[in-house]
Design a protein around this motif. Structure first.
Motif, PDB file in Angstrom:
ATOM      1  N   LEU B  14       9.294  -4.422   4.586  1.00 45.53           N
ATOM      2  CA  LEU B  14       9.055  -3.031   4.979  1.00 45.53           C
ATOM      3  C   LEU B  14       8.761  -2.159   3.759  1.00 45.53           C
ATOM      4  N   ALA B  15       9.529  -2.349   2.666  1.00 45.73           N
ATOM      5  CA  ALA B  15       9.328  -1.529   1.469  1.00 45.73           C
ATOM      6  C   ALA B  15       7.951  -1.788   0.865  1.00 45.73           C
ATOM      7  N   ALA B  20       2.366  -0.142  -0.185  1.00 46.13           N
ATOM      8  CA  ALA B  20       0.941  -0.483  -0.201  1.00 46.13           C
ATOM      9  C   ALA B  20       0.146   0.521   0.630  1.00 46.13           C
ATOM     10  N   LEU B  21       0.684   0.859   1.783  1.00 48.28           N
ATOM     11  CA  LEU B  21      -0.003   1.790   2.678  1.00 48.28           C
ATOM     12  C   LEU B  21      -0.079   3.175   2.047  1.00 48.28           C
ATOM     13  N   SER B  22       1.035   3.590   1.470  1.00 49.59           N
ATOM     14  CA  SER B  22       1.095   4.909   0.848  1.00 49.59           C
ATOM     15  C   SER B  22       0.072   5.011  -0.285  1.00 49.59           C
ATOM     16  N   ALA B  23       0.007   3.983  -1.131  1.00 47.13           N
ATOM     17  CA  ALA B  23      -0.930   4.006  -2.263  1.00 47.13           C
ATOM     18  C   ALA B  23      -2.378   3.936  -1.780  1.00 47.13           C
ATOM     19  N   ALA B  24      -2.627   3.114  -0.762  1.00 48.62           N
ATOM     20  CA  ALA B  24      -3.999   2.954  -0.272  1.00 48.62           C
ATOM     21  C   ALA B  24      -4.489   4.239   0.383  1.00 48.62           C
ATOM     22  N   ARG B  25      -3.594   4.918   1.100  1.00 46.78           N
ATOM     23  CA  ARG B  25      -4.002   6.167   1.748  1.00 46.78           C
ATOM     24  C   ARG B  25      -4.260   7.264   0.725  1.00 46.78           C
ATOM     25  N   GLU B  26      -3.716   7.103  -0.484  1.00 43.57           N
ATOM     26  CA  GLU B  26      -3.999   8.068  -1.561  1.00 43.57           C
ATOM     27  C   GLU B  26      -5.285   7.701  -2.287  1.00 43.57           C
ATOM     28  N   GLY B  27      -5.929   6.632  -1.857  1.00 47.36           N
ATOM     29  CA  GLY B  27      -7.244   6.307  -2.421  1.00 47.36           C
ATOM     30  C   GLY B  27      -7.284   5.155  -3.398  1.00 47.36           C
ATOM     31  N   SER B  28      -6.162   4.468  -3.622  1.00 48.91           N
ATOM     32  CA  SER B  28      -6.171   3.356  -4.578  1.00 48.91           C
ATOM     33  C   SER B  28      -6.592   2.054  -3.914  1.00 48.91           C
ATOM     34  N   ARG B  29      -7.102   1.152  -4.750  1.00 48.42           N
ATOM     35  CA  ARG B  29      -7.371  -0.200  -4.278  1.00 48.42           C
ATOM     36  C   ARG B  29      -6.072  -0.982  -4.476  1.00 48.42           C
ATOM     37  N   VAL B  30      -5.535  -1.500  -3.380  1.00 46.50           N
ATOM     38  CA  VAL B  30      -4.174  -2.039  -3.405  1.00 46.50           C
ATOM     39  C   VAL B  30      -4.162  -3.521  -3.042  1.00 46.50           C
ATOM     40  N   GLY B 413       9.411   3.551  -0.830  1.00 45.18           N
ATOM     41  CA  GLY B 413       8.061   2.986  -0.742  1.00 45.18           C
ATOM     42  C   GLY B 413       7.002   4.072  -0.662  1.00 45.18           C
ATOM     43  N   ALA B 414       7.223   5.058   0.206  1.00 43.24           N
ATOM     44  CA  ALA B 414       6.236   6.127   0.365  1.00 43.24           C
ATOM     45  C   ALA B 414       6.079   6.898  -0.941  1.00 43.24           C
ATOM     46  N   VAL B 415       7.194   7.180  -1.615  1.00 44.00           N
ATOM     47  CA  VAL B 415       7.144   7.970  -2.848  1.00 44.00           C
ATOM     48  C   VAL B 415       6.525   7.161  -3.988  1.00 44.00           C
ATOM     49  N   ALA B 416       6.983   5.905  -4.148  1.00 40.60           N
ATOM     50  CA  ALA B 416       6.460   5.085  -5.253  1.00 40.60           C
ATOM     51  C   ALA B 416       4.976   4.796  -5.066  1.00 40.60           C
TER      52      ALA B 416
END
Lengths: 447, 426
Positions: B14-15, B20-30, B413-416
């Motif tokens: 879950l973490a 991964a989702l949080s970073a990808a939604r911010e525009g990164s390639r994850v 997870g969301a914050v990191a």
């Protein structure tokens, strides 16, 4: 893990502190905490209510067979050796290793050597020994194998399903082509030319690979093997094609452990010598790479077993780690009329090596093709499994989900790395099935 | 060169999926690297944020966060971080509970009540705060759930009538049929044999046969609880048919592994990750890394062959002692990939207390992090410039006693994920 560590972990050397008996697979069996996740991932248990699932076949059967009065349950022959249970287990229980050893013991000790099943399984698993003969007269063989009378006899006498069409034998095997082309010398020359064109150094002993082509791409789909050679040479690699035997995958799956051991010993000795000289081993079939990487070290301790395992790679995986494969694909294209949308199925044995995502990931960057993953179900054929009359229905039931998802893809071309998955994909949908190396060949190699 | 991404997340639970989702939604390639199948199939599928503080049951987690010790992961991400984690979760999963900050009380398969923040819609009609009389139905072959016993326990704490009955599941399934096999039979509404009349065997769709079997036991019950097995792919349809045939609401009680609610949640996360373009690689462990103060790549071991995955930012989401993100032996406690500092008493006998449910030191083992969620060495300096840690691998909280495992995973997870992405794309 170093080779030394790998060998020191060989469970056959561990002893029970109380009885002094060898531990065998005891540590692995004790690691099972019965979460049953393997059972929920088993494609056979999903469609065959008589099959008790990998948890029984593995740790439970292992404990039972320690008792003198317990035979191995004959259901072990219904395991298709897809090895998905290995990947599902959170506790690293060596399930497929347990299945392989139980099946071997069952065939050795409980199956009559005169039974139709034994003879049929022995023939199916030793296809590589018959293929050289068949491919001497490919047209005749293809003609005879396609006859309805042959199919009738196979079904009635041998227990080989008449529902499937035998794979055609190529009129020229890969190794014939390879020799005619000038073998290693030609490959070296081409690799040097490619390196020069890429502005790399002319002499580079790091760029040498030994190709484990396996029987199928040698006798039936040499175009895949030729693509492998051309693509690697294009990236500046010198290819060697040593003498080799079947990887053993069909033998493991049929419990023909003596045959498997002989084949594995030959392959390990041959390829270990090349690895020693600095070659890496490349496979184009994911069941072959699975055998060299996982089954060999689990089952054998010949000199060099761990070394071969640690230096074996699947073709795309290798290029992707060592070259800018993704970048080069992004600057290339393939004819959309030939490839276009590709219904991609990840073979179970690719999944178990962690290679299931790479083909779609890499080829998505390429113009002229659009690979679509058709989901994580098993194709159902599992090598020789789907060829057996009594397993044919199970095999097709397992395949149903994949067929459905393939039908959703608009074009009528599929793609996979595994030759028997390709047979099943074609059998269930009529699609033409390609190998990712053929796409790379078309995209990157100058005609 | 090689395999390269912006943000590399190690761990597919879950973490890890949240990061991964949080970073990808911010525009990164994850890239998400997971050794095995997602751990969600071992989880109940309930999303706990904070169920207990000390020995007290928590009514509103958000009112209690400020009372937690300074080192607790929730204090690192703050209330806003916890809310961000839940918001991300709500965007992925079709769950209930987002209408309030307060905990809901969900009956467990042992007949206890669990305070939880989010729960599957299929569990919603079973809440203990709802006073309708209840029938629990178990099956002879599903031995993990003893309905009469669960009902007896439940009756001690709830103000409504609750009865339990054990039936045989209709059809001729193996006695050790997997819970997923029965769930798929319900998904497809397979026909099952229900006996024979005049030597002609009769069959019925399994949902109908199941409803018929329950009818005589219904009594005054206004809702029926089943172990969570009512379909994997079409649980709405299975519940709807049963409700129509029985005339009462139907709910599921979360179960142990293999967990259908966990598998359904896993599928929802997989869809979200795919849509966000996260590249997932599973099947092999991360065993090592390259780099010094700054990590340039992590090494996945594929049957003895080292495969490097390069990235700008890395996030460690490998779980705690149970998940194998934290390892221990006779010498001490360590984090096996990066060898991050994990404080632990030198004497092994100080790691645990006498009683099974005492306040064990080992339950709080894990890496120490700063406010940026970067792991710290023994001198309180970041171990690496570009590594963060999330979820179970974090120390200083006993998530199983607190009932906070999901909340810690989601919030950190969301914050990191956001912070890692911000460093790649400032």
């Amino acid at each position: 893990m170093s080779e030394k560590e790998a060998e020191s972990r060989n469970p056959s050397e561990l002893q029970d502190v109380f009885s002094g008996e060898p531990m065998d697979l005891r540590p692995g069996s004790d690691d099972c905490y019965k979460c049953s996740t393997c059972d929920t991932e088993c494609p056979v248990a999903e469609v065959d209510d008589d099959f008790p699932g990998p948890k029984f076949q593995g740790p439970e059967q292992w404990r039972l067979k320690r008792k003198d009065d317990h035979d191995i349950d004959d259901s072990v022959m219904s395991c298709s050796n897809c090895m998905r249970c290995d990947n599902a287990c959170p506790s690293e229980v060596p399930l497929s290793q347990m299945h392989n050893t139980a099946r071997g013991e069952y065939v050795d000790e409980q199956m009559s050597k005169f039974s139709r099943e034994y003879i049929r399984n022995r023939i199916l698993s030793n296809y590589g020994r018959l293929a050289p003969l068949a491919s001497k007269f490919p047209r005749l063989t293809n003609f005879v194998m396609g006859l309805s009378v042959t199919k009738f006899v196979n079904e009635k006498v041998m227990g080989i399903t008449s529902q499937r069409d035998f794979p055609e034998f190529a009129t020229e095997t890969f190794t014939d082509w390879w020799e005619k082309r000038g073998s290693e010398a030609t490959s070296k020359k081409r690799a040097r030319e490619a390196r020069a064109e890429r502005g790399e150094v002319a002499e580079n002993d790091d760029k040498r690979v030994a190709y484990f082509h396996g029987d199928y791409s040698n006798y039936n789909t040499p175009e895949v093997a030729k693509s492998m050679v051309r693509v690697f040479e294009q990236f500046g690699y010198e290819v060697a094609v040593p003498d080799q035997r079947c990887s053993g995958t069909p033998m493991f799956a049929n419990g023909m452990m003596d045959d498997a051991r002989r084949a594995a010993k030959f392959n390990i000795e041959t390829f270990a010598a090349l690895v020693e000289q600095g070659y890496d081993v490349i496979c184009s079939c994911t069941s072959c790479s699975m055998a060299l990487r996982q089954e060999y070290p689990e089952l054998y301790s010949f000199d060099g077993t761990a070394k071969v395992a640690a230096n074996t790679f699947e073709a795309l995986e290798y290029l992707r780690v060592h070259e800018d494969l993704e970048g080069e694909l992004a600057d290339s294209s393939v004819p959309e009329s030939e490839f276009g949308e590709l219904a991609y199925h990840a073979p179970c044995h690719a999944r178990n090596q962690g290679l299931d995502g790479q083909a779609v990931e890499l080829l998505s960057a390429l113009d002229g093709t659009d690979p679509v993953d058709v989901g994580d179900s098993c194709s159902g054929i599992s090598g020789t499994y789907g060829w057996k009359s009594e397993k044919y229905d199970t095999s097709m039931k397992i395949g149903d989900e994949m067929f459905e998802h393939m039908e959703d893809v608009e074009s009528e071309t599929g793609m996979t790395e595994c030759p028997t998955c390709a047979m099943q994909m074609n059998h269930g949908t009529g699609y033409d099935i390609r190998h990712p190396l053929e796409v790379l060949d078309s995209a990157l190699v100058d005609a | 060169m090689a395999i390269e991404d912006d943000v590399v997340v190690i761990g597919g639970g879950l973490a890890g999926m949240t990061t991964a989702l949080s970073a990808a939604r911010e525009g990164s390639r994850v890239r998400l690297l997971s050794h095995k199948e997602s751990t969600l199939r071992f989880a109940s599928g309930l999303i706990d944020v904070l169920g207990y503080a000390g020995n007290e049951i928590v009514s509103n987690p958000f009112e209690t966060i400020s009372e937690l010790p300074d080192e607790h992961p929730y204090r690192k991400v703050g209330e806003s971080g916890v809310r961000a984690g839940l918001a991300l979760f709500d965007s992925v999963a079709d769950y209930a509970g987002d209408h309030t900050d307060k905990n809901a009380l969900v009956p467990t398969f042992g007949g206890r009540i669990k305070p939880t923040a989010r729960y599957p819609k299929h569990t919603a009609p079973g809440l203990a705060s709802d006073q309708r009389d209840t029938l629990l139905v178990g099956f002879e072959t599903i031995v993990d759930f003893d309905a009469p016993l669960a009902a007896e326990h439940l009756a001690e704490t709830v103000p409504f009538d609750v009865r339990g009955v054990t039936l045989s599941f209709p059809g001729e399934f193996r006695t050790d049929a997997k819970i997923t096999r029965l769930a798929h039979a319900l998904d497809k509404n397979e026909r099952v044999e229900i006996g024979s009349s005049e030597n002609v065997s009769q069959s019925e769709p399994v949902r109908i046969a199941l409803a018929e079997q329950i009818k005589p036991h219904l009594g005054d019950a206004e809702r029926i609880g089943f172990p969570a097995m009512l379909g994997e792919d079409h649980p709405e349809d299975v519940r709807a048919t049963l409700e129509r045939k029985l005339g009462v609401e139907v709910f599921e009680i979360p179960m142990g592994p293999p967990s259908l609610p966990g598998m359904r949640l896993e599928a929802q996360f997989e869809t979200a990750l795919k849509e966000a373009g996260v590249r997932i690689t599973t099947g092999n462990p991360v065993v090592d890394f390259e780099g010094d103060e700054r990590i340039s790549a992590v090494i996945v071991e594929r049957n003895g062959a080292p495969i490097p995955f390069h990235g700008e930012q890395f996030v460690l989401a490998t779980g705690g002692l149970v998940g194998k993100g934290i390892d221990s032996d006779r010498e001490g406690v360590h984090e096996p990939i990066f060898d991050c500092y994990v404080p632990a008493p030198e004497d092994r006998y100080d790691w645990s207390e006498e009683g099974a449910f005492d306040d064990h030191r080992f339950a709080r083992f894990g890496v120490q992090v700063d406010d940026e969620l970067r792991p710290l060495d023994s001198a309180d300096e970041p171990e690496f410039e570009n590594l963060r840690a999330v979820g179970g691998v974090l120390g200083n909280c006993d998530v199983s006693a607190e009932k906070s495992a999901s909340g810690v995973s989601l919030s950190t997870g969301a914050v990191a994920g956001r912070k890692a992405s911000d460093e790649v794309n400032p």
